[in-house]
Design an enzyme around this catalytic site. Sequence first.
Site, short mmCIF file in Angstrom:
data_model
loop_
_atom_site.label_atom_id
_atom_site.label_comp_id
_atom_site.label_asym_id
_atom_site.label_seq_id
_atom_site.Cartn_x
_atom_site.Cartn_y
_atom_site.Cartn_z
N ARG A 112 0.61 -1.50 0.39
CA ARG A 112 0.04 0.20 0.10
C ARG A 112 0.51 1.60 -0.40
NH1 ARG A 112 -5.34 1.67 1.88
NH2 ARG A 112 -5.06 3.50 2.60
N ILE A 121 -7.45 7.79 -1.29
CA ILE A 121 -7.09 6.21 -1.60
C ILE A 121 -8.23 5.74 -0.57
CG2 ILE A 121 -5.09 6.71 -0.11
CD1 ILE A 121 -4.12 3.95 -1.17
N SER A 122 -8.29 5.04 -0.40
CA SER A 122 -9.82 4.38 0.38
C SER A 122 -8.96 3.80 1.71
CB SER A 122 -11.10 3.31 0.28
OG SER A 122 -11.78 4.24 -0.70
N GLN A 123 -9.67 3.59 2.68
CA GLN A 123 -8.86 3.33 3.71
C GLN A 123 -9.22 2.59 3.73
OE1 GLN A 123 -12.86 4.59 6.38
NE2 GLN A 123 -12.27 2.36 8.00
N PRO A 124 -8.48 1.51 4.53
CA PRO A 124 -8.44 -0.41 4.12
C PRO A 124 -9.38 -0.82 4.41
CG PRO A 124 -6.08 0.28 5.00
CD PRO A 124 -7.47 1.87 5.32
#
Length: 250
Positions: free
Chosen positions: A71, A97-100
């Site tokens: 990531r 970028i979206s949260q995991p």
Amino acid sequence: MRPLAQCQTLLAAVLAGAAAVVSTSASPQDRLAERTAMIETINMHARSAPSAVEGQGIDPVVLKTMGKVPRHFFVPEELRRAAYRDRPLPIGYGQTISQPFIVALMTDLINVGPGDVVLEIGTGSGYQAAVLSPLAAKVYSIEIIPKLGERAAARLAELHFDNVEVKVGDGYYGWPAHAPFDGIVVTAAASHIPPPLVEQLAKGGRMVVPVGGPFATQFLMLVEKRVDGRITTRQLLPVSFVPLRGGQAR
């Protein structure tokens, strides 16, 4: 969720192909403690969201894959120290970028399998496509911002995610030339579920899409096309995504 035998087969394939998933400069051992903490946090969130997470939690195959994808290579260099924290991060051009946890949840919900063809709307950094890559036969991804699309395509190629194809275009209309898709992931909030994407979803396929205006509550929606062609939708949980740009605004 996938049948256990399918999960075991896919997990074996993921582990056997780990060297091909990322370049030698992005070993799964790099920043191992941060990756492990990320997976633990995803599991914690999954336990607190039973209405959104199916079965016993996020598929372990999805978690294994996320633990291998680097990531930190998908965020700006100055933010790499925060790459594995469970929060969205800016990637430029007003995008994130979206949260995991959200990446894991959306990946899990479409039940992607080794023979599946998946469409992603909103390539962004390329991270969601990278997570989907080892799980699917082919991933098509559309980005409306040229610089982001070009950057993501180059990064994915450099890291040997060779079954991902990126194009710059208006994702609202999907990618008819490669339809139907077994799964569709939309990584930006639409004001409504885009009809072209529903049309391009295969029978038995699933789509996850955040729906809602930029200044209103958004909800992650699961759209399923039954084998008889019937469409069902389910509201899962409140989310916050950047707006989907393109055809829905016209």
